[in-house]
Design an enzyme around this catalytic site. Structure first.
Site, PDB file in Angstrom:
ATOM      1  N   ARG A 161       0.849  -1.137  -0.042  1.00  0.00           N
ATOM      2  CA  ARG A 161      -0.023   0.065   0.056  1.00  0.00           C
ATOM      3  C   ARG A 161       0.834   1.192  -0.137  1.00  0.00           C
ATOM      4  NH1 ARG A 161      -3.706   2.549   4.894  1.00  0.00           N
ATOM      5  NH2 ARG A 161      -4.931   4.223   3.519  1.00  0.00           N
ATOM      6  N   HIS A 162       0.423   2.186  -0.609  1.00  0.00           N
ATOM      7  CA  HIS A 162       1.211   3.601  -0.715  1.00  0.00           C
ATOM      8  C   HIS A 162       1.357   4.078   0.651  1.00  0.00           C
ATOM      9  CE1 HIS A 162      -2.088   6.004   0.461  1.00  0.00           C
ATOM     10  NE2 HIS A 162      -3.071   5.107  -0.134  1.00  0.00           N
ATOM     11  N   GLY A 163       2.268   5.005   0.740  1.00  0.00           N
ATOM     12  CA  GLY A 163       2.675   5.806   2.280  1.00  0.00           C
ATOM     13  C   GLY A 163       1.545   6.739   2.566  1.00  0.00           C
ATOM     14  N   GLU A 164       1.787   7.136   3.826  1.00  0.00           N
ATOM     15  CA  GLU A 164       0.978   8.299   4.145  1.00  0.00           C
ATOM     16  C   GLU A 164       0.773   9.471   3.166  1.00  0.00           C
ATOM     17  OE1 GLU A 164       0.679   9.945   8.778  1.00  0.00           O
ATOM     18  OE2 GLU A 164       1.817  11.402   7.086  1.00  0.00           O
ATOM     19  N   SER A 165      -0.484   9.638   2.877  1.00  0.00           N
ATOM     20  CA  SER A 165      -0.584  10.552   1.859  1.00  0.00           C
ATOM     21  C   SER A 165      -1.145  11.916   2.781  1.00  0.00           C
ATOM     22  CB  SER A 165      -1.591  10.085   0.934  1.00  0.00           C
ATOM     23  OG  SER A 165      -2.945  10.086   1.497  1.00  0.00           O
ATOM     24  N   GLU A 166      -1.333  12.996   1.746  1.00  0.00           N
ATOM     25  CA  GLU A 166      -1.917  14.313   2.187  1.00  0.00           C
ATOM     26  C   GLU A 166      -3.264  14.114   2.807  1.00  0.00           C
ATOM     27  OE1 GLU A 166      -0.286  17.745  -0.421  1.00  0.00           O
ATOM     28  OE2 GLU A 166      -0.955  15.835  -1.647  1.00  0.00           O
ATOM     29  N   GLY A 167      -3.800  13.112   1.991  1.00  0.00           N
ATOM     30  CA  GLY A 167      -5.363  12.807   2.378  1.00  0.00           C
ATOM     31  C   GLY A 167      -5.859  12.057   3.580  1.00  0.00           C
ATOM     32  N   ASN A 168      -4.492  11.228   4.023  1.00  0.00           N
ATOM     33  CA  ASN A 168      -4.601  10.527   5.119  1.00  0.00           C
ATOM     34  C   ASN A 168      -4.641  11.315   6.390  1.00  0.00           C
ATOM     35  OD1 ASN A 168      -2.511   7.932   3.565  1.00  0.00           O
ATOM     36  ND2 ASN A 168      -4.828   7.992   3.970  1.00  0.00           N
TER      37      ASN A 168
ATOM     38  N   ARG B 116       0.277   9.485  -5.332  1.00  0.00           N
ATOM     39  CA  ARG B 116       0.992   8.666  -3.965  1.00  0.00           C
ATOM     40  C   ARG B 116       1.421   7.486  -4.335  1.00  0.00           C
ATOM     41  NH1 ARG B 116      -4.432   9.868  -3.616  1.00  0.00           N
ATOM     42  NH2 ARG B 116      -5.955   8.180  -2.983  1.00  0.00           N
TER      43      ARG B 116
ATOM     44  N   GLU C 296      -7.153   3.554  -6.798  1.00  0.00           N
ATOM     45  CA  GLU C 296      -8.060   3.847  -5.412  1.00  0.00           C
ATOM     46  C   GLU C 296      -9.614   3.850  -5.966  1.00  0.00           C
ATOM     47  OE1 GLU C 296      -8.831   3.394  -2.693  1.00  0.00           O
ATOM     48  OE2 GLU C 296      -7.878   5.228  -1.630  1.00  0.00           O
TER      49      GLU C 296
END
Length: 339
Positions: free
Chosen positions: A68-75, A125, A153
């Protein structure tokens, strides 16, 4: 416009000599040159030997690695979805560090000789995560990178607004798998496109697409799928033929969590590693797999491609034996008749 008689060319002083009726007649009678193909001088037997052979169990990829992708701005700030397109949301600085750490873990997993081939979601991301996963791997060990829109996504309906929190509560009451976001997708919609990706992936594997990267001196190939939480859960569901109820048992992977599907001795891919059964089984249980799903993973770790697990509900008759009669309207009908 005046035309040269018998032709489609306009009358022009510079063309009169070239485009005369007699010359045009010659051009019209000229035949298209016949094309010839050079016959290979290689003996037929050697030509046959050079063709790719069907992929054998030992030459299938060593692993399918889901990330899974790393922490994103949306997270960290869900309001960003109101002003920025979902596909354009990138990693936070913490997300970059997570991806770099996952890259170190990936290099430990594949060792110093094995190669990698990346399938990556086109979302920013995910692509940023893929870069940090692979940037420190020697270039000659990277077999390729394919941007794959089908593992993007789940679509939540373009720009989001303040009503999204209410909509997500509705999803919990309706059912996470079948709830469709307004102007977006349900998890079952994601299942449909993941099915297409799965077939492409299986075709790549079974046709020995990666065979040329699997010479004895080069080691096995590892297929790395960089995607999103729900998409990866749906991928596992589709690959292992989980039911909707079983899908709902499995938790969402955390940012940059790595899920290993290791090739077993028979050639199938399993979450249970034959060489580390206890540890991999503990991880599978932490992921949310129940006893039935665990037993299937143990079977997968030694089974051959094309073989069926007859103890799995959809393979034999056990689905009928285990059917929950409380969901059958006939139960209520029989009760009605007895009253």
């Amino acid at each position: 416009m005046n035309l040269v008689q018998g032709s489609d060319f306009p009358r022009h002083s510079a063309l009169q000599g070239w485009a005369s009726p007699s010359r045009i007649g010659v051009l019209r009678r000229r035949r298209t040159p016949q094309l010839f193909t050079r016959q290979s001088s290689a003996p037929k037997a050697s030509q046959e030997a050079s063709r790719k052979q069907p992929c054998t169990a030992s030459r299938r990829p060593a692993r399918i690695i889901l990330v899974r992708h790393g922490e994103s701005e949306g997270n960290v700030d869900e309001s960003v979805y109101q002003r920025k397109a979902d596909w354009d949301i990138g990693l936070t600085p913490k997300g970059v560090l997570q991806a770099e750490e996952a890259g170190r873990q990936l290099r430990e997993i594949i060792g110093s000789e094995q190669r990698v081939y990346f399938y990556v979601s086109p979302y920013k991301r995910a692509k940023q995560t893929c870069y940090h996963l692979g940037k420190d791997i020697e270039r000659h060990r990277i077999a390729g990178v394919r941007e794959e829109p089908r593992i993007r996504e789940q679509d939540f309906g373009n720009f989001q607004d303040d009503s999204m929190s209410t909509i997500k509560r509705e999803r919990l009451s309706y059912g996470r798998f079948f709830f469709r976001f307004p102007n977006g997708e349900s998890a079952s919609d994601v299942y449909d496109r993941i099915t297409g990706f799965r077939e492409t992936l299986r075709s790549d594997i079974d046709s020995s697409r990666f065979g040329r990267f699997q010479d004895e001196d080069d080691g096995d190939i590892n297929l790395v799928v960089v995607s999103h939480g729900l998409a990866l859960r749906v991928f596992l569901m589709r690959w292992y033929k989980w039911s909707v109820e079983q899908f709902n048992l499995v938790r969402n992977p955390t940012n940059c969590e790595i899920i290993l599907m290791s090739r077993g001795s028979g050639g199938r891919f399993s979450l249970i590693d034959e060489n580390d059964t206890a540890m991999s089984e503990a991880y599978a249980r932490d992921l949310g797999l129940d006893d039935l799903m665990i037993s299937d993973q143990i079977w997968q770790s030694t089974a051959t491609p094309g073989e069926l697990n007859m103890d799995w509900p959809t393979s034999g008759s056990s689905w009928f034996d285990d059917f929950d009669l409380n969901d059958d309207p006939r139960v209520f009908l029989d009760k009605y008749r007895s009253e």
